[in-house]
Design an enzyme around this catalytic site. Sequence first.
Site, short mmCIF file in Angstrom:
data_model
loop_
_atom_site.label_atom_id
_atom_site.label_comp_id
_atom_site.label_asym_id
_atom_site.label_seq_id
_atom_site.Cartn_x
_atom_site.Cartn_y
_atom_site.Cartn_z
CB ALA A 170 -1.40 40.96 81.28
CB ALA A 229 -4.70 41.21 58.36
CD GLU A 280 12.95 40.86 74.41
OE1 GLU A 280 13.08 41.22 75.99
OE2 GLU A 280 13.74 40.03 73.80
CD GLU A 327 14.74 32.80 57.22
OE1 GLU A 327 13.56 32.93 56.17
OE2 GLU A 327 14.56 33.04 58.19
CG ASP A 363 19.03 37.39 61.19
OD1 ASP A 363 17.77 37.79 60.71
OD2 ASP A 363 19.65 36.17 61.88
CE LYS A 386 18.02 37.81 64.49
NZ LYS A 386 18.38 36.24 64.33
#
Length: 440
Positions: A33, A43, A129, A190, A201, A205
Amino acid sequence: MKPIQVGLLGIGTVGSGTFNVLTRNQEEIKGRAGRGIEITMVADLNVERARSIVGDGVQVVDDARKVIENPDIDIVIELIGGYGIAKTLVMEAIAAGKHVVTANKALLAVHGPEIFAAASAKGVMVAFEAAVAGGIPIIKALREGLTANRIEWVAGIVNGTTNFILSEMRDKGLDFEVVLKEAQRLGYAEADPTFDIEGVDAAHKVTLMSAIAFGIPVQFDKAYTEGITKLSSVDIRYAEQLGYRIKLLGITKRAAKGVELRVHPCLVPAKRLIANVEGAMNAVVVEADAVGTTLYYGQGAGSEPTASAVVADLVDVTRLHTADPTHRVPHLAFQPGAMSDEAVLPMEEVVTSYYLRMRVADQTGVLTKVTGLLAEAGISIDAVLQRESDEISGEDGNQTDLIILTHDTREGEMNATLEKIQTLPSVLAPIVRIRKEELN
Ligand code: NDP
Ligand code: HSE
């Protein structure tokens, strides 16, 4: 240079993987990077659990807004999920001038236009991504790696839960309900697996991939979505006998009159690589004019596989955040002024081939009547198989399963013809229709 500071919202499955990967590989990541990347604030509703993951060196709060309000934070990672509070927080982070990294396909598929517009106006990046096929860098491939190409179609197994269910149904001959329970026990599905098994789902995508592949706006409401709940193991067996596997595919295709955008169970020739993607694995095939066919395979979910994609986005944002916004890679691959207004086609206009299974009376002339109606509609037959199903026995012995594979036809034509065939007295049960893609 001092490390770039990152705030993480939600440290569950993917959040904890992200923290762990970033910590474990920090030196290599820094080398790539150009500066360190540090999660300095987290959080989560469960502060104690969050603290047990990140230790004492990181500030942990229960109010995500405190992260967004912190002027030292440059990048906010949203890993809460859903379109409720996650949307509010992403919009607030953008308004506060933070770059956003998210794995939230549901949020972007439904609210992408608003979120990307706000980000562009503010000159910040929204990187996603991890939102498509987890650890597979398919967004990068479509947006950058294949940028020289005119993309023709994208077809993918992009939901691990349903691929696991279909694999088990085929391998063990089990019924859908039984395997779903197993998927839940193993933690693939799930607790409420509706989005997985109803194809939603996968539709989230493929909606995102479609926008990037064809430069059209993100439009989830136009996606045709059909899940695997009505699939029966008898069709998986017949497909096998005909040389096909059944997969839940997300497909987006450039067609003569627009763009196809659809998710449904699909027969795929067993010899194709994608037909052999088993268990919870994901794979995406892209057909493009210069490179030809490329295949991307890997883990589409899980803590560290998904974190791999989140951290890759962090590196991209770190490299580019000081660049002039006009010199960055556009969110959806195409520059805003070069987006296409090509329409997403209604399902009736989609052209594909079909597997049909009809429970019929085992009498002379039935096949002629059925094929006659197909011929009348100009639907060409590829193969016919007549089978005494394992399910037909005893007093039902005078019934048989008639399986027909067709060549390409328009879905509207097929719907109208199936309605007519269904009314024949010799057709004894609702006709099963599964679409078929040769992917060649
Ligand atoms: P998890 O449910 O494991 O984690 C979400 C975390 O967010 C939980 O710790 C939750 O706390 C916390 N949270 C909920 N509400 C708030 C809030 N208001 N403020 C702060 N924290 C909050 O989800 P995943 O990690 O599985 O998924 C995260 C995202 O990644 C989703 O968008 C998902 O679709 C996507 N994704 C997930 C993949 C996976 O393999 N799991 C793969 C690819 C994408 P609590 O538990 O206390 O409610
Ligand atoms: N529920 C999803 C799946 C998680 O089964 O693939 C990854 O997006």
